[in-house]
Design a protein around this motif. Structure first.
Motif, PDB file in Angstrom:
ATOM      1  N   THR A 257       4.441   1.161   1.577  1.00  0.00           N
ATOM      2  CA  THR A 257       4.697   2.072   2.695  1.00  0.00           C
ATOM      3  C   THR A 257       4.228   1.419   3.987  1.00  0.00           C
ATOM      4  O   THR A 257       3.086   1.636   4.417  1.00  0.00           O
ATOM      5  CB  THR A 257       3.962   3.418   2.473  1.00  0.00           C
ATOM      6  OG1 THR A 257       4.241   3.892   1.160  1.00  0.00           O
ATOM      7  CG2 THR A 257       4.427   4.453   3.488  1.00  0.00           C
TER       8      THR A 257
ATOM      9  N   THR B 100      -2.408   2.227  -4.597  1.00  0.00           N
ATOM     10  CA  THR B 100      -3.020   3.321  -3.823  1.00  0.00           C
ATOM     11  C   THR B 100      -4.467   2.932  -3.535  1.00  0.00           C
ATOM     12  O   THR B 100      -5.028   2.065  -4.207  1.00  0.00           O
ATOM     13  CB  THR B 100      -2.993   4.629  -4.631  1.00  0.00           C
ATOM     14  OG1 THR B 100      -3.773   4.437  -5.819  1.00  0.00           O
ATOM     15  CG2 THR B 100      -1.579   5.016  -5.020  1.00  0.00           C
ATOM     16  N   PRO B 101      -5.074   3.576  -2.541  1.00  0.00           N
ATOM     17  CA  PRO B 101      -6.487   3.245  -2.230  1.00  0.00           C
ATOM     18  C   PRO B 101      -7.354   3.379  -3.486  1.00  0.00           C
ATOM     19  O   PRO B 101      -8.255   2.570  -3.716  1.00  0.00           O
ATOM     20  CB  PRO B 101      -6.863   4.286  -1.170  1.00  0.00           C
ATOM     21  CG  PRO B 101      -5.557   4.663  -0.534  1.00  0.00           C
ATOM     22  CD  PRO B 101      -4.521   4.579  -1.620  1.00  0.00           C
TER      23      PRO B 101
ATOM     24  N   LYS C  70       6.515  13.185  -1.344  1.00  0.00           N
ATOM     25  CA  LYS C  70       5.667  14.212  -0.753  1.00  0.00           C
ATOM     26  C   LYS C  70       6.271  14.888   0.472  1.00  0.00           C
ATOM     27  O   LYS C  70       5.767  15.899   0.933  1.00  0.00           O
ATOM     28  CB  LYS C  70       4.305  13.607  -0.369  1.00  0.00           C
ATOM     29  CG  LYS C  70       3.556  13.041  -1.570  1.00  0.00           C
ATOM     30  CD  LYS C  70       3.333  14.116  -2.636  1.00  0.00           C
ATOM     31  CE  LYS C  70       2.792  13.502  -3.925  1.00  0.00           C
ATOM     32  NZ  LYS C  70       2.993  14.371  -5.091  1.00  0.00           N
TER      33      LYS C  70
ATOM     34  N   LEU D  63       2.344   3.284   6.743  1.00  0.00           N
ATOM     35  CA  LEU D  63       0.915   3.590   6.621  1.00  0.00           C
ATOM     36  C   LEU D  63       0.078   2.720   7.549  1.00  0.00           C
ATOM     37  O   LEU D  63      -1.039   3.076   7.903  1.00  0.00           O
ATOM     38  CB  LEU D  63       0.436   3.351   5.172  1.00  0.00           C
ATOM     39  CG  LEU D  63       0.700   4.434   4.133  1.00  0.00           C
ATOM     40  CD1 LEU D  63       0.084   4.020   2.805  1.00  0.00           C
ATOM     41  CD2 LEU D  63       0.130   5.778   4.595  1.00  0.00           C
TER      42      LEU D  63
ATOM     43  N   SER E 294       5.064   9.798   7.109  1.00  0.00           N
ATOM     44  CA  SER E 294       4.046   9.081   7.900  1.00  0.00           C
ATOM     45  C   SER E 294       4.639   8.548   9.207  1.00  0.00           C
ATOM     46  O   SER E 294       4.220   7.525   9.710  1.00  0.00           O
ATOM     47  CB  SER E 294       3.423   7.949   7.066  1.00  0.00           C
ATOM     48  OG  SER E 294       4.435   7.098   6.578  1.00  0.00           O
TER      49      SER E 294
ATOM     50  N   PHE F 102       0.834  -1.210   0.000  1.00  0.00           N
ATOM     51  CA  PHE F 102       0.000   0.000   0.000  1.00  0.00           C
ATOM     52  C   PHE F 102       0.861   1.250   0.000  1.00  0.00           C
ATOM     53  O   PHE F 102       1.894   1.307   0.663  1.00  0.00           O
ATOM     54  CB  PHE F 102      -0.900   0.032   1.237  1.00  0.00           C
ATOM     55  CG  PHE F 102      -1.711  -1.225   1.417  1.00  0.00           C
ATOM     56  CD1 PHE F 102      -2.721  -1.537   0.510  1.00  0.00           C
ATOM     57  CD2 PHE F 102      -1.435  -2.096   2.464  1.00  0.00           C
ATOM     58  CE1 PHE F 102      -3.460  -2.704   0.672  1.00  0.00           C
ATOM     59  CE2 PHE F 102      -2.176  -3.262   2.623  1.00  0.00           C
ATOM     60  CZ  PHE F 102      -3.186  -3.574   1.726  1.00  0.00           C
ATOM     61  N   CYS F 103       0.410   2.246  -0.759  1.00  0.00           N
ATOM     62  CA  CYS F 103       1.020   3.565  -0.720  1.00  0.00           C
ATOM     63  C   CYS F 103      -0.097   4.591  -0.782  1.00  0.00           C
ATOM     64  O   CYS F 103      -1.158   4.334  -1.351  1.00  0.00           O
ATOM     65  CB  CYS F 103       1.953   3.781  -1.918  1.00  0.00           C
ATOM     66  SG  CYS F 103       3.569   2.995  -1.687  1.00  0.00           S
ATOM     67  N   ALA F 104       0.171   5.772  -0.198  1.00  0.00           N
ATOM     68  CA  ALA F 104      -0.820   6.839  -0.272  1.00  0.00           C
ATOM     69  C   ALA F 104      -0.910   7.347  -1.708  1.00  0.00           C
ATOM     70  O   ALA F 104      -1.994   7.598  -2.235  1.00  0.00           O
ATOM     71  CB  ALA F 104      -0.440   7.973   0.671  1.00  0.00           C
ATOM     72  N   VAL F 105       0.250   7.494  -2.340  1.00  0.00           N
ATOM     73  CA  VAL F 105       0.299   7.905  -3.761  1.00  0.00           C
ATOM     74  C   VAL F 105       1.363   7.068  -4.450  1.00  0.00           C
ATOM     75  O   VAL F 105       2.243   6.499  -3.808  1.00  0.00           O
ATOM     76  CB  VAL F 105       0.668   9.401  -3.929  1.00  0.00           C
ATOM     77  CG1 VAL F 105      -0.434  10.310  -3.433  1.00  0.00           C
ATOM     78  CG2 VAL F 105       1.991   9.701  -3.238  1.00  0.00           C
TER      79      VAL F 105
END
Lengths: 614, 407
Positions: free
Chosen positions: B97, B54-55, B168, B100, B133, B40-43
């Motif tokens: 990530t 990403t979600p 980011k 996260l 994070s 998983f990654c936010a972006v």
């Protein structure tokens, strides 16, 4: 359906032999198709576009390499006639074959695209036809095209052949418009053949083709006497005799017949397996009570251009030999002998009539025989006279003598360029840079010009045609014929990698062009050869004198930054692939040269813009 | 970061995940590691081709909760397949990530590993984290859960370089995070750098290195930017919007990295890894390079046990679905021949400062090793002692040296 043309020994007065002279894609094959259809020898549904062009490459390139002929029935004013249409090869490399095909005719249809006008090769073939005293029927094709300009090009044709513009027929081979009238005109205008029916037989071979099932099929035009099956025949150039297994006509499939009489065109089969035993231009007679004098004009095909052909994969060498042998069955002009290159391994030095012949042969080897080939830069045949008076004939730059050279002779050509007059300056500049000497210039019409040059063949086979096309936006057409030899200041330029000469890159060039060649090759190779672990100097040299130099800098980094658990399998497979790739590398001294670099460096196209491979 | 996007082509893996007895026989003869992949990654960063989502890409097909459920099942299956599984000497949670998941989520992951394998005394337990994070509480939380090492994705100290990489965090955040981790009690902290990003100037890299030294970490990884096929970065390079990294420039940058870090007492122990002491080296990663056994759990993760390599299906939804059915999530596997294993030893061990024994090489390979030493690619004194060790120049040309040692 049987016709008048089905049986042979037709009275010569009712026979008309003609060919079609036309430039590539001016519609010759389409016209031939239409004639087959109108005369009823091919039914509509059996019609295959461009029936007479048998080979795929011909179909693809839209050109005819091998002449075919067909016997057609045609009625004019209630009288049956037999027409023999002889399909001539259309390219400059095959001038000799064209001349033999013309020799078999009394008339020629000069077919010109009504939107483009006459092209140089057509003009050259027209001159050949006129030399053979053929009756010319000028025809403009594609008059249905919006871009057609029949007024302009009728005037041009009339001026060239010396007739009235109104004498120029207008047809559309595509729609069939005017084709009946054209066939009528052929019967009216083309003289019937003349020969002595009772004399010993003499027939001219104007083509021979190897057929897998039948062996060599020989196309002949009977001049005197008659040729009948079960006769023993003699080839007059060699004295070789053969039993005739079959004599027949083509309409358009081969059909055995009772024989062929004066003026008739057909084929014969003797069971020979190699077209070199049935040579174009040779005279066929009977073994017993044969003719004493052959028909005029036979000569052996002579290669004008040489190139080394090498298999990419050395293990394909036997396959290449076999493929060349098979092609030779059908191509009397192709020669080859084994040669070895330090850089390319085992291959063959092959002789060709010209550049197109080379390209077609290479194409066929790759396509029909599935071979991957490297071909060295083409070269012509040089005659080298040494100081001690000894003479060498050089067909390969590697054989260039190292001793004291007194004089070198190179083949020259007479070449004709036809182009819109806007391009005169560009063409003259190009020809001059290729050591051409202007021999004359004529306006064919207000805005079209014919330029005649004397130019070394070596310059033409290099990249002349491509340069000509690009400088004239594709409008110029070119024809050339051999015209003897001249003495010239020629040198051999060697290309050295880390001090070692790479034989495949050696070239014989004029002294004035040596620096240009050396610089171009060195630059090309610098871009094509991947960086090695050490610096690699590239030099161009005449003898021991270095005339150009480039350097491939040593590689500084090749390591992959990341190699973790998930990368290992991928990395090992990459390594295996690289090891495979290395097998396709040629070692020149310590330098690894990818085969692609050889291919690209030896191609005449400019590869300078391509990105360097990593 | 153990999981590249493209899976190899190989044999199918058995549905029950079972391993040949020959592979199991080797278990315990080498250190045993567990890798956990957090997909998983936010972006999605423009240069990254790892197996991560990403979600937005996942929608409702998978979530951290369904992934954790699948992970527990896979670890149970692993314990079953391995018979009496060895306790893990090393654990590495990578991604994606991992941070996260938060300290609590990472705690659950480690608890699951503990339950299936147990941890060997003195085990090294690492998690990757993105600086943005993390927080003091986060570090305190994972230390408490049993983590012993943190790896932070810093990439660069230059804001414009981070922007090209789509990272980011602000330029100062990684160093602050490293301080927080150390203050929380982490002895072992790594910072990841990427050099050679389009637009990165020598002074940018110098500033990044100064920041790394200022952070006082005991481990640094520095990677030349690789433009991976199929990434947004590759498309930009293809379109000519960004220049491709130049190998000569990358070489100069590598030398700058190595010079600066060595001068500050961080010494290379693998081509792209530097540590302040032997104890600071990442034992888990050393396992990859030294032919160790490990179980890689999670979508797309790769494993190696006794000469068998396998890898899981990539998509988190397919991963969880396979495990929910009671099947192994493996997508394919390969059984290495003796020669394959020898080749791998050369290409992996040569990357290490310790080098590789010349005994791994055949006669032709040893001859090449002698030549490489003459050409300054391998250290002559080490070769006399029976080991192939890359010189400074040789490190940059290691792939060519590997090819030569395997003629």
């Amino acid at each position: 359906m049987s016709t008048f043309a089905d049986t042979t020994f037709t009275t010569p007065e009712l026979i008309r032999n003609f060919c079609i002279i036309a430039h590539i894609d001016h519609g010759k094959s389409t016209l031939a198709d239409r004639m087959l259809q109108l005369t009823g020898v091919v039914e509509e549904r059996a019609m295959r576009a461009q029936y007479l062009d048998r080979m795929d490459i011909e179909r693809e390139r839209g050109i005819t390499i091998k002449a075919q002929n067909v016997r057609l029935p045609w009625q004019l004013e209630g009288q049956d006639h037999v027409l023999h249409m002889i399909d001539t090869p259309g390219h400059v490399d095959f001038t000799y074959e064209v001349s033999r095909a013309l020799e078999a005719c009394e008339g020629a249809i000069l077919l010109v695209d009504a939107a483009q006008g006459i092209e140089a090769q057509t003009l050259a073939n027209l001159y050949l036809a006129l030399e053979n005293d053929l009756t010319i029927i000028p025809v403009l094709n594609k008059i249905d095209l919006p871009a057609a300009d029949p007024e302009k090009y009728s005037a041009e044709l009339a001026k060239i052949i010396g007739c009235e513009p109104t004498d120029v027929l207008r047809v559309s081979a595509k729609t069939g418009l005017g084709v009946r009238e054209l066939l009528d005109e052929v019967v009216r205008k083309v003289p019937p053949p003349v020969g002595e029916a009772e004399a010993p037989p003499r027939a001219m071979i104007f083509d021979s083709v190897y057929d897998t099932y039948r062996g060599v099929v020989t196309y002949i035009r009977v001049v005197d006497g008659k040729i009948t099956p079960r006769q023993r025949i003699k080839m007059m150039s060699t004295g070789a005799t053969h039993e005739l297994l079959e004599v027949g006509i083509i309409s358009p499939e081969p059909k055995p017949s009772a024989g062929l009489g004066v003026g008739e065109v057909g084929y014969l089969i003797t069971g020979v397996k190699d077209v070199r035993q049935s040579k174009v231009g040779d005279t066929v007679t009977s073994e017993r009570k044969g003719a004493a004098e052959p028909l005029a004009g036979y000569r052996d095909p002579k290669p004008m251009v040489y190139s080394g052909l090498y298999p990419m994969d050395g293990s394909d060498y036997p396959d290449l030999r076999e493929a060349l042998e098979k092609l030779q069955l059908n191509d009397a002009a192709l020669t080859f002998e084994p040669e070895t290159s330090a850089a390319l391994g085992f291959g063959f030095r092959c002789g060709f009539l010209g550049l197109l012949h080379l390209e077609i042969t290479r194409d066929r080897l790759e396509r029909e025989f599935g071979l991957d080939l490297i071909s060295t830069a083409p070269n012509v045949v040089y005659r080298v006279i040494m100081d001690d008076g000894k003479e060498h004939v050089v067909t390969n730059p590697s054989d260039w003598a190292n001793g004291k050279i007194a004089e070198v002779y190179e083949p020259i050509t007479k070449c004709t360029v036809i182009a819109p007059s806007d391009f005169i300056g560009a063409i003259m500049e190009l020809c001059q840079s290729k050591r051409g000497q202007l021999a004359g210039m004529d306006y064919l019409s207000e805005d079209r010009v014919e330029l005649r040059y004397t130019m070394p063949l070596a310059e033409i086979i290099f990249d002349f045609f491509d340069s000509l096309k690009s400088r004239t936006r594709g409008y110029a057409s070119l024809d050339y014929e051999e015209a003897g030899e001249q003495s010239a200041d020629l040198v051999k330029v060697d290309i050295l990698l880390q001090g070692e000469a790479v034989d495949a890159f050696s070239a014989i060039v004029h002294r004035d062009a040596a620096y240009g060649y050396g610089t171009k090759m060195a630059t090309k190779l610098r871009e094509l050869i991947p960086r090695q672990q050490y610096e690699v100097p590239i030099q161009a040299a005449i003898g021991s004198r270095i005339i150009a130099r480039e350097t491939i800098r040593a590689i500084r980094k090749d390591v992959l930054a990341k190699c973790y658990g998930g990368d290992i399998t991928r990395k090992r497979k990459l390594l295996e692939k690289q090891k495979e790739g290395k097998k396709r590398m040629k070692m020149v001294g310590r330098v690894e040269v990818p085969q692609e670099a050889f291919v690209a460096a030896l191609s005449t196209e400019d590869s300078g813009s391509k990105d360097k491979k990593k | 970061m153990d999981v590249p996007s493209a899976l190899p082509v190989a044999d199918p893996a058995p549905a029950d995940g079972s391993l040949p007895a020959s592979a199991l026989d080797e278990l315990g003869s080498r250190p045993f590691g567990v890798y956990v992949h957090v997909p998983f990654c936010a972006v999605r960063c423009g240069y990254c081709d790892f197996n991560t989502y990403t979600p937005g890409e996942l929608g409702s097909s998978a979530s951290p909760a369904s992934w954790l459920e699948g992970l527990r099942r896979e670890l149970d299956l692993a314990a079953h397949v391995l018979g009496s599984p060895p306790a893990a000497d090393t654990v590495f949670v990578g991604g994606g990530t991992p941070s996260l998941l938060g300290a609590e989520g990472l705690g659950s992951v480690l608890a699951a590993v503990r339950q299936s394998f147990g941890l060997a005394p003195g085990a090294e337990v690492t998690t990757e984290s993105n600086p943005e994070s993390t927080s003091e509480q986060f570090f305190a939380g994972i230390l408490d859960a049993g983590y012993t090492r943190v790896s932070l994705g810093m990439q660069s100290a230059a804001q414009h370089v981070l922007a090209v990489l789509d990272r980011k965090h602000t330029a100062g955040r990684p160093v602050a995070a490293a301080h927080e981790a150390r203050n929380a009690g982490f002895e072992h902290v790594n910072l990841d750098l990427i050099y050679g990003t389009p637009g990165e100037r020598p002074e940018d890299l110098r500033a990044s290195l100064a920041a790394v030294l200022e952070a006082g970490v005991d481990h640094v990884s520095a990677y030349a930017l690789i433009v991976e096929d199929g990434t947004a970065l590759a498309r930009k390079v293809d379109r000519g919007e960004l220049p491709a990294p130049d190998d000569d420039q990358l070489a100069a940058y590598y030398e700058m990295v190595d010079g600066t870090l060595s001068g500050a007492g961080l010494h290379w122990y693998e081509v792209s890894n530097w540590a302040s002491s032997e104890a600071a080296r990442c034992r888990h990663n050393l396992g990859y390079w030294q032919g160790g056994d490990w179980w890689g759990a999670g979508p797309g993760a790769h494993s190696h046990v006794g000469g068998v390599r396998w890898w899981n299906v990539k998509h988190p939804a397919r991963y969880s679905a396979a495990l929910a059915r009671g099947d192994s999530p493996a997508a394919g596997r390969e059984t290495l021949s003796a020669e394959d294993r020898r080749v791998e030893r050369v290409l992996l061990e040569l990357r290490l400062a310790e080098g590789m024994s010349v005994r791994v090489l055949d006669e032709a390979g040893r001859e090449q090793a002698r030549r490489c030493a003459e050409e300054g690619l391998l250290a002559p004194e080490a070769l006399v002692g029976g080991r192939c060790v890359l010189t400074d120049r040789g490190r940059l040309l290691a792939d060519g040296v590997v090819r030569r040692l395997l003629p």
